[in-house]
Design a protein around this motif. Sequence first.
Motif, PDB file in Angstrom:
ATOM      1  N   HIS A  45       0.829  -1.210   0.000  1.00 33.20           N
ATOM      2  CA  HIS A  45       0.000   0.000   0.000  1.00 33.20           C
ATOM      3  C   HIS A  45       0.863   1.260   0.000  1.00 33.20           C
ATOM      4  CE1 HIS A  45      -3.726   2.227   0.845  1.00 33.20           C
ATOM      5  NE2 HIS A  45      -2.961   3.009   1.584  1.00 33.20           N
ATOM      6  N   TYR A  46       0.509   2.190  -0.867  1.00 35.44           N
ATOM      7  CA  TYR A  46       1.135   3.512  -0.887  1.00 35.44           C
ATOM      8  C   TYR A  46       0.067   4.541  -0.525  1.00 35.44           C
ATOM      9  CZ  TYR A  46       5.123   1.643  -3.502  1.00 35.44           C
ATOM     10  OH  TYR A  46       6.226   0.940  -3.905  1.00 35.44           O
ATOM     11  N   GLN A  47       0.301   5.277   0.565  1.00 40.65           N
ATOM     12  CA  GLN A  47      -0.623   6.332   0.935  1.00 40.65           C
ATOM     13  C   GLN A  47      -0.100   7.637   0.343  1.00 40.65           C
ATOM     14  OE1 GLN A  47      -1.443   6.814   5.120  1.00 40.65           O
ATOM     15  NE2 GLN A  47      -2.828   8.521   4.744  1.00 40.65           N
ATOM     16  N   LEU A  48      -0.704   8.021  -0.770  1.00 40.38           N
ATOM     17  CA  LEU A  48      -0.308   9.254  -1.444  1.00 40.38           C
ATOM     18  C   LEU A  48      -1.387   9.695  -2.415  1.00 40.38           C
ATOM     19  CD1 LEU A  48       0.530   8.025  -4.415  1.00 40.38           C
ATOM     20  CD2 LEU A  48       2.720   7.711  -3.351  1.00 40.38           C
ATOM     21  N   ASP A  49      -1.291  10.938  -2.823  1.00 37.68           N
ATOM     22  CA  ASP A  49      -2.208  11.511  -3.805  1.00 37.68           C
ATOM     23  C   ASP A  49      -1.698  11.122  -5.190  1.00 37.68           C
ATOM     24  OD1 ASP A  49      -3.584  13.205  -5.593  1.00 37.68           O
ATOM     25  OD2 ASP A  49      -3.785  14.768  -4.069  1.00 37.68           O
ATOM     26  N   ILE A  50      -2.557  10.585  -6.027  1.00 34.72           N
ATOM     27  CA  ILE A  50      -2.114  10.161  -7.358  1.00 34.72           C
ATOM     28  C   ILE A  50      -1.725  11.354  -8.230  1.00 34.72           C
ATOM     29  CG2 ILE A  50      -3.423   8.011  -7.293  1.00 34.72           C
ATOM     30  CD1 ILE A  50      -5.393   9.377  -9.302  1.00 34.72           C
ATOM     31  N   ASN A  51      -2.086  12.566  -7.817  1.00 39.63           N
ATOM     32  CA  ASN A  51      -1.694  13.773  -8.553  1.00 39.63           C
ATOM     33  C   ASN A  51      -0.318  14.282  -8.142  1.00 39.63           C
ATOM     34  OD1 ASN A  51      -4.108  14.130 -10.122  1.00 39.63           O
ATOM     35  ND2 ASN A  51      -5.121  14.687  -8.214  1.00 39.63           N
ATOM     36  N   SER A  52       0.267  13.686  -7.121  1.00 40.11           N
ATOM     37  CA  SER A  52       1.558  14.160  -6.634  1.00 40.11           C
ATOM     38  C   SER A  52       2.694  13.625  -7.491  1.00 40.11           C
ATOM     39  CB  SER A  52       1.777  13.734  -5.179  1.00 40.11           C
ATOM     40  OG  SER A  52       2.019  12.350  -5.101  1.00 40.11           O
ATOM     41  N   LEU A  53       3.810  14.321  -7.460  1.00 40.33           N
ATOM     42  CA  LEU A  53       4.993  13.869  -8.187  1.00 40.33           C
ATOM     43  C   LEU A  53       5.525  12.562  -7.615  1.00 40.33           C
ATOM     44  CD1 LEU A  53       6.840  17.275  -8.657  1.00 40.33           C
ATOM     45  CD2 LEU A  53       5.510  16.001 -10.358  1.00 40.33           C
ATOM     46  N   ASP A  54       5.238  12.297  -6.350  1.00 44.48           N
ATOM     47  CA  ASP A  54       5.696  11.080  -5.682  1.00 44.48           C
ATOM     48  C   ASP A  54       5.017   9.817  -6.228  1.00 44.48           C
ATOM     49  OD1 ASP A  54       7.464   9.995  -3.796  1.00 44.48           O
ATOM     50  OD2 ASP A  54       5.862   9.822  -2.309  1.00 44.48           O
ATOM     51  N   PHE A  55       3.919   9.986  -6.955  1.00 44.74           N
ATOM     52  CA  PHE A  55       3.184   8.842  -7.496  1.00 44.74           C
ATOM     53  C   PHE A  55       4.041   8.036  -8.472  1.00 44.74           C
ATOM     54  CE2 PHE A  55      -0.198   7.153 -10.461  1.00 44.74           C
ATOM     55  CZ  PHE A  55      -0.640   6.167  -9.605  1.00 44.74           C
ATOM     56  N   GLU A  56       4.997   8.686  -9.129  1.00 46.52           N
ATOM     57  CA  GLU A  56       5.899   8.005 -10.063  1.00 46.52           C
ATOM     58  C   GLU A  56       6.689   6.901  -9.367  1.00 46.52           C
ATOM     59  OE1 GLU A  56       9.622   9.064 -13.026  1.00 46.52           O
ATOM     60  OE2 GLU A  56       8.406  10.682 -12.233  1.00 46.52           O
ATOM     61  N   ARG A  57       6.933   7.084  -8.074  1.00 44.73           N
ATOM     62  CA  ARG A  57       7.682   6.096  -7.287  1.00 44.73           C
ATOM     63  C   ARG A  57       7.000   4.726  -7.301  1.00 44.73           C
ATOM     64  NH1 ARG A  57       7.558   5.174  -1.462  1.00 44.73           N
ATOM     65  NH2 ARG A  57       6.063   6.873  -1.348  1.00 44.73           N
ATOM     66  N   VAL A  58       5.675   4.708  -7.339  1.00 43.89           N
ATOM     67  CA  VAL A  58       4.937   3.440  -7.368  1.00 43.89           C
ATOM     68  C   VAL A  58       5.357   2.620  -8.590  1.00 43.89           C
ATOM     69  CG1 VAL A  58       2.644   2.383  -7.473  1.00 43.89           C
ATOM     70  CG2 VAL A  58       2.986   4.471  -6.135  1.00 43.89           C
ATOM     71  N   PHE A  59       5.513   3.288  -9.725  1.00 48.20           N
ATOM     72  CA  PHE A  59       5.913   2.598 -10.956  1.00 48.20           C
ATOM     73  C   PHE A  59       7.387   2.239 -10.944  1.00 48.20           C
ATOM     74  CE2 PHE A  59       2.024   4.759 -12.019  1.00 48.20           C
ATOM     75  CZ  PHE A  59       1.361   3.834 -12.816  1.00 48.20           C
ATOM     76  N   GLN A  60       8.200   3.078 -10.337  1.00 45.34           N
ATOM     77  CA  GLN A  60       9.642   2.814 -10.275  1.00 45.34           C
ATOM     78  C   GLN A  60       9.958   1.622  -9.381  1.00 45.34           C
ATOM     79  OE1 GLN A  60      10.986   6.630  -8.915  1.00 45.34           O
ATOM     80  NE2 GLN A  60      11.237   7.439 -10.988  1.00 45.34           N
ATOM     81  N   GLU A  61       9.196   1.445  -8.318  1.00 39.19           N
ATOM     82  CA  GLU A  61       9.478   0.392  -7.338  1.00 39.19           C
ATOM     83  C   GLU A  61       8.766  -0.937  -7.620  1.00 39.19           C
ATOM     84  OE1 GLU A  61       8.588   1.997  -3.472  1.00 39.19           O
ATOM     85  OE2 GLU A  61      10.179   3.506  -3.611  1.00 39.19           O
ATOM     86  N   ASN A  62       7.888  -0.960  -8.601  1.00 39.16           N
ATOM     87  CA  ASN A  62       7.097  -2.158  -8.865  1.00 39.16           C
ATOM     88  C   ASN A  62       7.016  -2.416 -10.364  1.00 39.16           C
ATOM     89  OD1 ASN A  62       5.821  -2.644  -6.031  1.00 39.16           O
ATOM     90  ND2 ASN A  62       5.541  -0.474  -6.429  1.00 39.16           N
ATOM     91  N   ASP A  63       6.833  -3.661 -10.720  1.00 41.17           N
ATOM     92  CA  ASP A  63       6.690  -4.049 -12.126  1.00 41.17           C
ATOM     93  C   ASP A  63       5.198  -4.041 -12.478  1.00 41.17           C
ATOM     94  OD1 ASP A  63       7.230  -4.982 -14.673  1.00 41.17           O
ATOM     95  OD2 ASP A  63       7.349  -7.077 -14.040  1.00 41.17           O
TER      96      ASP A  63
END
Length: 83
Positions: A45-63
């Motif tokens: 689980h990632y607790q973050l806003d999908i509009n945030s720049l941090d959302f890219e991390r979800v794709f970087q850390e997972n396939d």
Amino acid sequence: MILITGIAGFIGQHVANEFIKNGCSVVGADIKSKPNNPELGEYKHYQLDINSLDFERVFQENDIECVIHLAANSSVPYSFITS
């Protein structure tokens, strides 16, 4: 791996649980914290806003192979962009 946005919501939890029960790996992203639902299987689980720049991390850390986009704002006026 399947990414489900809005996973903490009612529909998101049920969709995620069906994928998990069928042996799929699930990653969830939601502005809310991970739901305390004993019937919901295990997922990252990632607790973050999908509009945030941090959302890219979800794709970087997972396939991520598939995205199920269920994130929404329940406030209709808040969802409109005005200039």
